[in-house]
Structures are given as structure tokens and as C-alpha cells.
Design an enzyme around this catalytic site. Sequence first.
Site, short mmCIF file in Angstrom:
data_model
loop_
_atom_site.label_atom_id
_atom_site.label_comp_id
_atom_site.label_asym_id
_atom_site.label_seq_id
_atom_site.Cartn_x
_atom_site.Cartn_y
_atom_site.Cartn_z
N CYS A 113 54.66 79.11 48.84
CA CYS A 113 54.42 80.25 49.74
C CYS A 113 53.36 81.21 49.19
O CYS A 113 52.86 82.06 49.92
CB CYS A 113 55.72 80.99 50.01
SG CYS A 113 56.98 79.93 50.71
N HIS A 249 54.83 88.40 52.27
CA HIS A 249 55.23 87.07 52.69
C HIS A 249 56.48 87.22 53.56
O HIS A 249 57.39 87.98 53.24
CB HIS A 249 55.54 86.21 51.45
CG HIS A 249 56.16 84.89 51.79
ND1 HIS A 249 55.64 84.09 52.79
CD2 HIS A 249 57.23 84.24 51.29
CE1 HIS A 249 56.39 83.00 52.87
NE2 HIS A 249 57.36 83.06 51.99
N ASN A 279 59.44 81.68 58.38
CA ASN A 279 58.74 81.57 57.10
C ASN A 279 57.72 80.44 57.22
O ASN A 279 58.09 79.27 57.23
CB ASN A 279 59.76 81.28 55.98
CG ASN A 279 59.09 81.14 54.62
OD1 ASN A 279 57.86 81.06 54.52
ND2 ASN A 279 59.90 81.09 53.58
N1 COA Z 1 74.18 79.41 60.07
C1 COA Z 1 75.45 79.84 59.91
N2 COA Z 1 76.03 79.95 58.68
C2 COA Z 1 75.29 79.59 57.62
C3 COA Z 1 73.98 79.13 57.73
C4 COA Z 1 73.43 79.03 59.04
N3 COA Z 1 72.16 78.60 59.26
N4 COA Z 1 73.49 78.84 56.50
C5 COA Z 1 74.48 79.14 55.64
N5 COA Z 1 75.56 79.57 56.30
C6 COA Z 1 76.85 80.01 55.77
C7 COA Z 1 77.13 79.45 54.41
O1 COA Z 1 77.68 78.15 54.49
C8 COA Z 1 78.12 80.45 53.85
O2 COA Z 1 79.38 80.19 54.37
P1 COA Z 1 80.71 80.41 53.48
O3 COA Z 1 80.73 81.90 53.17
O4 COA Z 1 81.79 79.98 54.40
O5 COA Z 1 80.52 79.56 52.27
C9 COA Z 1 77.63 81.76 54.44
O6 COA Z 1 76.81 81.42 55.59
C10 COA Z 1 76.81 82.60 53.48
O7 COA Z 1 75.87 81.75 52.85
P2 COA Z 1 74.83 82.30 51.82
O8 COA Z 1 73.91 81.19 51.41
O9 COA Z 1 75.52 83.06 50.74
O10 COA Z 1 74.05 83.33 52.75
P3 COA Z 1 72.95 84.37 52.39
O11 COA Z 1 73.32 85.71 52.82
O12 COA Z 1 72.44 84.20 50.98
O13 COA Z 1 71.76 83.92 53.38
C11 COA Z 1 69.68 82.75 53.25
C12 COA Z 1 71.20 82.64 53.26
C13 COA Z 1 69.09 81.36 53.08
C14 COA Z 1 69.25 83.30 54.59
C15 COA Z 1 69.25 83.71 52.14
O14 COA Z 1 69.88 83.36 50.94
C16 COA Z 1 67.77 83.68 51.91
O15 COA Z 1 66.99 84.07 52.75
N6 COA Z 1 67.35 83.26 50.71
C17 COA Z 1 65.95 83.19 50.38
C18 COA Z 1 65.37 81.97 51.00
C19 COA Z 1 63.87 82.01 50.96
O16 COA Z 1 63.29 83.03 51.14
N7 COA Z 1 63.27 80.85 50.73
C20 COA Z 1 61.89 80.71 50.71
C21 COA Z 1 61.31 81.44 49.55
S1 COA Z 1 59.64 81.60 49.78
#
Ligand code: COA
Length: 322
Positions: A113, A249, A279
Site C-alpha cells: 500500500c 492511505h 482500500n
Molecule cells: N463481517 C462480520 N464480522 C466479521 C467480519 C466481517 N467481514 N470480519 C471479522 N468479523 C468478526 C470476527 O470474526 C470477530 O468475531 P468474534 O468476536 O466472534 O471472534 C469480530 O468480527 C471482531 O473481529 P476483529 O478482527 O477483532 O475485528 P476488528 O475490529 O479488528 O476489525 C478489521 C477487523 C480487519 C476491519 C480491522 O482489524 C482492520 O481494519 N485492520 C487493518 C487492516 C488493514 O488496514 N489492512 C491493510 C493494511 S494496508
Amino acid sequence: MTYSRIVGTGRYLPERIVTNADLEKIVDTSDEWIRTRTGVERRHVVAEDETTSDMCVEAAKTAIKDAGIDFADIDLVITGTTSPDLIFPNVSTLIQHRLGIPACTAFSLEAACTGFIYALTLADKFIRLGDAKCALVIGAECITKLMDWSDRNTCVLFGDGAGAVIVKPSDEPGIMSCHLGADGQYRDLLYYPVGASNQLAKAGTDEAAIQMTGSEVFKVAVKTLGGIAAETLEKAGIDKSELDWLIPHQANIRIIQATAKRLDLPMEKVILTVQDHGNTSAASVPMALDVGIRDGRVEKGQLILMEAFGGGFTWGSVLMRL
Ligand code: COA
């Protein structure tokens, strides 16, 4: 002293739009979850026969027109992408040929990214050293082709697109300060397992898709982006109160809000496209810059901080006056 300056911008987004409601039909997710956890509402997705160079050519044509230059003026093409058409020839040579740009320095680089920020930083150095007079710098990604549409951890996040800028020498800055970094210790938190030399996971298997530990990526991104924003301003001797715009970003609205807070910037001073584009990896910063300029918010002479973070991890920022 010669500086470099962005004199034209352009973007291209594929025609097809996939909404959160569309994704509800594919995986166990909800519009509400995606909006509140990521800020994404819709994303553009390339057609099966559409490639990264197709998108780059369109974005570049708009940027070239905007800059009022001729194709023949360009003597440097750099593209930041992790989803090139081919492993070689590099995508910048394909773009150079398709646009009718005379033979010149043309290469692509892979910094996930952060690809556009790396590419712009290199273009700045070429121009300041007198080794280029007119650079076409692109960030572009067909990232959805690297994704598993049945993995709800990743398929809700990403989108495709291309953003291009034209960079030329200038007596006045222009680009004032660039800051790049990378640390491979985080390799396993965000990666794509198939490469040219590591063929352990072959394309076409379940493993051939982006792998991500989202919550860990989130934590390092927030910490790193806050740090580089402060370092970049310090290096340039600029106080954060002088900033007109943050163009980050567009990975996640919550990461962007955290960075803006560290800079004491109200969200009105942040260009946001994450809701419409998702993204788009290396394409997100140049597309957001183009959006801000074309809708009249970002104006000539204003002070802008652009920053990005991605797989590797890699990170970087560019402070500039438009
Ligand atoms: N829809 C519904 N539920 C979802 C889901 C989706 N698409 N993806 C994950 N979940 C669930 C998980 O299974 C988890 O359930 P549980 O509590 O029963 O185990 C719950 O939601 C929370 O998951 P978690 O991964 O802790 O959520 P989060 O608040 O960290 O959000 C992201 C997830 C991916 C949105 C977040 O971590 C993020 O944006 N991370 C950075 C990713 C990024 O920027 N990547 C590119 C870098 S350039």
C-alpha cells in the site's frame, strides 16, 4: 536549488461497483459491520479481462491532460503496484509503450500500500538530481484479483483503481520532505503467498489469496502512521497547525481518525475516499489527492501531508505544497 512539484493528477476507477449489500449475499457479514469497523460502503472492481496497465493508461491520460504536457515530454515512468500485469516486462514499460512515450527510464516497484509514496519519493530524487525533467508517477492495483471472495476477513476491505501524477522541476517547493521505512519482521501479518521464486502455494488453491491478521495490522498501523507524520513534519521544520490537508492511505476510517487525532487535525481537513473506494492499496493516496483537487477542496499552494502503510510492513510519507 531545484525542487519537484506535482503539476497534474488523474484517476481511473473500474466501472463495476460492489456494495456492502452485494457482499452480504456472498459472505456472513453485514453492511452495518463493514461500515462501523472499516468505513467502507462500496468499492470498484476490475472486469475479468481488465488489467493494471489498462487502468494506469486511463489515469495517466487524465494527469497528462491536466498538466498540459505532451506524452513526449515524459522521461521517467514509475509505478507502485503489487498487482502488475506480468512479472516482467515491468508495468511501467507497458504503460510507456501504450501511451507513445519515447524510450525512457521506466520501472515499477512493489511496496504494497506504500507503493505510490515510495514511487513519488524516487521521482522527487530523480528530478532534484537533474536526472529527469518530467515524471509520470502512478499507484495502481487490481488487488481484488489477489483476494479470496469467500474470506470475510479480507473481501470486505479492498477495491481496485489507479491514480497518476505528473511531477516536474520547480524553483519553489513542491515536495518538501519524504520519509520511508520498512520492517520485514511483520511479514506474516499481511502477505500474498504466491511469488515467482516461492511456489509453495500455487495460484488456484485456497492459499493463493491475501492473508491478514487484521487486528494486529491495525495496531501497528496506528502506531507507525502517527510516528511518521510527526517525524516528517519535524524534518521539514513545520508545525502540525500549519497543515491544510492530510491525505492518508484509505485502509480503514478508524486508522485515519487515529492519525488525524495525533495531528490535532479535524476530520474536515482529511480527504476521505475509503467509503467509495475501499482500500485500493498503492492507488489510494494518488486517487484521494485527485478527488480533493477536482472537487475544489485542495488548492494550489496548500500544505499537504500524504502518508501510507502496507504489507511488509512498509510505510512512508510525503509533505508538499501543491
Ligand atoms: N463481517 C462480520 N464480522 C466479521 C467480519 C466481517 N467481514 N470480519 C471479522 N468479523 C468478526 C470476527 O470474526 C470477530 O468475531 P468474534 O468476536 O466472534 O471472534 C469480530 O468480527 C471482531 O473481529 P476483529 O478482527 O477483532 O475485528 P476488528 O475490529 O479488528 O476489525 C478489521 C477487523 C480487519 C476491519 C480491522 O482489524 C482492520 O481494519 N485492520 C487493518 C487492516 C488493514 O488496514 N489492512 C491493510 C493494511 S494496508
